[in-house]
Scaffold this motif. Structure first.
Motif, PDB file in Angstrom:
ATOM      1  N   TYR A   1       0.825  -1.207   0.000  1.00 38.51           N
ATOM      2  CA  TYR A   1       0.000   0.000   0.000  1.00 38.51           C
ATOM      3  C   TYR A   1       0.855   1.251   0.000  1.00 38.51           C
ATOM      4  CZ  TYR A   1      -3.992  -2.844   1.447  1.00 38.51           C
ATOM      5  OH  TYR A   1      -5.002  -3.770   1.499  1.00 38.51           O
ATOM      6  N   HIS A   2       0.286   2.313  -0.531  1.00 32.03           N
ATOM      7  CA  HIS A   2       0.792   3.657  -0.268  1.00 32.03           C
ATOM      8  C   HIS A   2       0.359   3.963   1.165  1.00 32.03           C
ATOM      9  CE1 HIS A   2       1.061   8.010  -0.323  1.00 32.03           C
ATOM     10  NE2 HIS A   2       1.769   7.920  -1.455  1.00 32.03           N
ATOM     11  N   LYS A   3       1.189   4.638   1.904  1.00 28.30           N
ATOM     12  CA  LYS A   3       0.907   4.928   3.317  1.00 28.30           C
ATOM     13  C   LYS A   3      -0.495   5.518   3.514  1.00 28.30           C
ATOM     14  CE  LYS A   3       2.902   7.232   7.315  1.00 28.30           C
ATOM     15  NZ  LYS A   3       4.038   8.001   7.811  1.00 28.30           N
ATOM     16  N   ASP A   4      -0.903   6.400   2.594  1.00 27.36           N
ATOM     17  CA  ASP A   4      -2.207   7.056   2.717  1.00 27.36           C
ATOM     18  C   ASP A   4      -3.375   6.090   2.527  1.00 27.36           C
ATOM     19  OD1 ASP A   4      -0.787   9.402   3.052  1.00 27.36           O
ATOM     20  OD2 ASP A   4      -1.055  10.045   0.970  1.00 27.36           O
ATOM     21  N   GLU A   5      -3.164   4.987   1.839  1.00 25.01           N
ATOM     22  CA  GLU A   5      -4.245   4.043   1.537  1.00 25.01           C
ATOM     23  C   GLU A   5      -4.366   2.929   2.563  1.00 25.01           C
ATOM     24  OE1 GLU A   5      -6.225   4.687  -1.067  1.00 25.01           O
ATOM     25  OE2 GLU A   5      -4.975   6.378  -1.609  1.00 25.01           O
ATOM     26  N   ARG A   6      -3.292   2.607   3.241  1.00 28.63           N
ATOM     27  CA  ARG A   6      -3.301   1.431   4.111  1.00 28.63           C
ATOM     28  C   ARG A   6      -4.361   1.515   5.199  1.00 28.63           C
ATOM     29  NH1 ARG A   6       1.769  -1.790   6.701  1.00 28.63           N
ATOM     30  NH2 ARG A   6       0.537  -3.477   7.594  1.00 28.63           N
ATOM     31  N   GLY A   7      -4.470   2.628   5.849  1.00 29.33           N
ATOM     32  CA  GLY A   7      -5.472   2.783   6.900  1.00 29.33           C
ATOM     33  C   GLY A   7      -6.888   2.716   6.371  1.00 29.33           C
ATOM     34  N   TYR A   8      -7.086   3.186   5.160  1.00 27.35           N
ATOM     35  CA  TYR A   8      -8.419   3.178   4.563  1.00 27.35           C
ATOM     36  C   TYR A   8      -8.903   1.749   4.320  1.00 27.35           C
ATOM     37  CZ  TYR A   8     -12.197   3.922   1.249  1.00 27.35           C
ATOM     38  OH  TYR A   8     -13.416   3.893   0.607  1.00 27.35           O
ATOM     39  N   TYR A   9      -8.049   0.921   3.720  1.00 26.26           N
ATOM     40  CA  TYR A   9      -8.449  -0.453   3.410  1.00 26.26           C
ATOM     41  C   TYR A   9      -8.358  -1.372   4.623  1.00 26.26           C
ATOM     42  CZ  TYR A   9      -8.697   0.913  -1.420  1.00 26.26           C
ATOM     43  OH  TYR A   9      -9.055   1.535  -2.588  1.00 26.26           O
ATOM     44  N   ASN A  10      -7.418  -1.125   5.509  1.00 26.29           N
ATOM     45  CA  ASN A  10      -7.296  -1.806   6.796  1.00 26.29           C
ATOM     46  C   ASN A  10      -7.522  -3.316   6.711  1.00 26.29           C
ATOM     47  OD1 ASN A  10      -6.791  -2.054   9.471  1.00 26.29           O
ATOM     48  ND2 ASN A  10      -8.580  -0.900  10.163  1.00 26.29           N
ATOM     49  N   ILE A  11      -6.787  -3.964   5.847  1.00 24.05           N
ATOM     50  CA  ILE A  11      -6.929  -5.404   5.642  1.00 24.05           C
ATOM     51  C   ILE A  11      -6.643  -6.191   6.922  1.00 24.05           C
ATOM     52  CG2 ILE A  11      -4.582  -5.842   4.825  1.00 24.05           C
ATOM     53  CD1 ILE A  11      -5.856  -7.654   2.670  1.00 24.05           C
ATOM     54  N   GLU A  12      -5.796  -5.644   7.785  1.00 22.41           N
ATOM     55  CA  GLU A  12      -5.502  -6.316   9.049  1.00 22.41           C
ATOM     56  C   GLU A  12      -6.755  -6.478   9.901  1.00 22.41           C
ATOM     57  OE1 GLU A  12      -1.789  -3.636   8.361  1.00 22.41           O
ATOM     58  OE2 GLU A  12      -3.909  -3.609   7.831  1.00 22.41           O
ATOM     59  N   LYS A  13      -7.614  -5.479   9.901  1.00 24.13           N
ATOM     60  CA  LYS A  13      -8.837  -5.553  10.702  1.00 24.13           C
ATOM     61  C   LYS A  13      -9.815  -6.565  10.108  1.00 24.13           C
ATOM     62  CE  LYS A  13     -12.373  -2.908  12.978  1.00 24.13           C
ATOM     63  NZ  LYS A  13     -12.931  -1.625  13.301  1.00 24.13           N
ATOM     64  N   LEU A  14      -9.848  -6.647   8.797  1.00 23.09           N
ATOM     65  CA  LEU A  14     -10.725  -7.599   8.129  1.00 23.09           C
ATOM     66  C   LEU A  14     -10.397  -9.027   8.553  1.00 23.09           C
ATOM     67  CD1 LEU A  14     -12.946  -8.055   5.983  1.00 23.09           C
ATOM     68  CD2 LEU A  14     -11.121  -8.143   4.286  1.00 23.09           C
ATOM     69  N   TYR A  15      -9.121  -9.299   8.738  1.00 23.22           N
ATOM     70  CA  TYR A  15      -8.659 -10.637   9.137  1.00 23.22           C
ATOM     71  C   TYR A  15      -8.085 -10.616  10.548  1.00 23.22           C
ATOM     72  CZ  TYR A  15      -9.219 -11.825   4.232  1.00 23.22           C
ATOM     73  OH  TYR A  15      -9.740 -12.035   2.986  1.00 23.22           O
ATOM     74  N   GLN A  16      -8.730  -9.942  11.471  1.00 26.16           N
ATOM     75  CA  GLN A  16      -8.193  -9.764  12.818  1.00 26.16           C
ATOM     76  C   GLN A  16      -8.080 -11.053  13.619  1.00 26.16           C
ATOM     77  OE1 GLN A  16     -10.743  -6.820  14.499  1.00 26.16           O
ATOM     78  NE2 GLN A  16     -12.462  -8.211  14.785  1.00 26.16           N
ATOM     79  N   ASP A  17      -8.795 -12.101  13.234  1.00 22.08           N
ATOM     80  CA  ASP A  17      -8.723 -13.375  13.953  1.00 22.08           C
ATOM     81  C   ASP A  17      -7.650 -14.306  13.388  1.00 22.08           C
ATOM     82  OD1 ASP A  17     -10.806 -12.528  15.559  1.00 22.08           O
ATOM     83  OD2 ASP A  17     -12.339 -13.446  14.290  1.00 22.08           O
ATOM     84  N   VAL A  18      -6.962 -13.885  12.348  1.00 25.19           N
ATOM     85  CA  VAL A  18      -5.952 -14.701  11.688  1.00 25.19           C
ATOM     86  C   VAL A  18      -4.609 -14.508  12.406  1.00 25.19           C
ATOM     87  CG1 VAL A  18      -4.691 -14.976   9.504  1.00 25.19           C
ATOM     88  CG2 VAL A  18      -7.143 -14.535   9.483  1.00 25.19           C
ATOM     89  N   PRO A  19      -3.828 -15.584  12.589  1.00 24.51           N
ATOM     90  CA  PRO A  19      -2.496 -15.427  13.192  1.00 24.51           C
ATOM     91  C   PRO A  19      -1.650 -14.432  12.405  1.00 24.51           C
ATOM     92  CG  PRO A  19      -3.085 -17.748  13.049  1.00 24.51           C
ATOM     93  CD  PRO A  19      -4.144 -16.987  12.302  1.00 24.51           C
TER      94      PRO A  19
END
Length: 117
Positions: free
Chosen positions: A90-108
């Motif tokens: 990601y571009h730094k400005d986009e990473r927070g917007y898409y927040n893929i980490e939160k989408l998969y928050q239960d994944v190791p």
């Protein structure tokens, strides 16, 4: 090359171009399409493209076929499909917007290089 070796190769390629906040998400049992996601970001379009080129070049040197690379010209979110590993740059400005980490928050999750502010 197994998926763990591919993961390490791709993480090293992102680190070589100073990608920030590098994480991997273990998708085993979650996704039938891939074993790992790598998520990282660059601070500008040129860095995002350099990170993507580094991953692509490392894959080619290892004899790994890049299945698909999307978003390179725009350099806001580049996705590189290496089959067992999918890299999201990601571009730094986009990473927070898409927040893929939160989408998969239960994944190791494994953390690698953190941003230095």
């Amino acid at each position: 090359m197994n998926s763990d070796q591919l993961l390490n190769m791709a993480v090293e390629a992102t680190e070589s171009k100073r990608a920030e906040d590098i994480i991997s998400l273990n998708m085993n049992g979650i996704s039938d399409m891939t074993d790992y996601f790598i998520v990282c970001h660059g601070n500008n379009e040129r860095q995002v493209q350099a990170i993507a080129r580094s991953v692509k070049d490392a894959a080619h040197e290892a004899g790994i076929d890049v299945k698909r690379m999307e978003g390179f010209n725009e350099a806001r979110w580049i996705l590189i499909d290496l089959a067992d590993v999918v890299v999201h740059i990601y571009h730094k400005d986009e990473r927070g917007y898409y927040n893929i980490e939160k989408l998969y928050q239960d994944v190791p999750l494994e953390t690698y290089r953190q941003a230095v502010y």
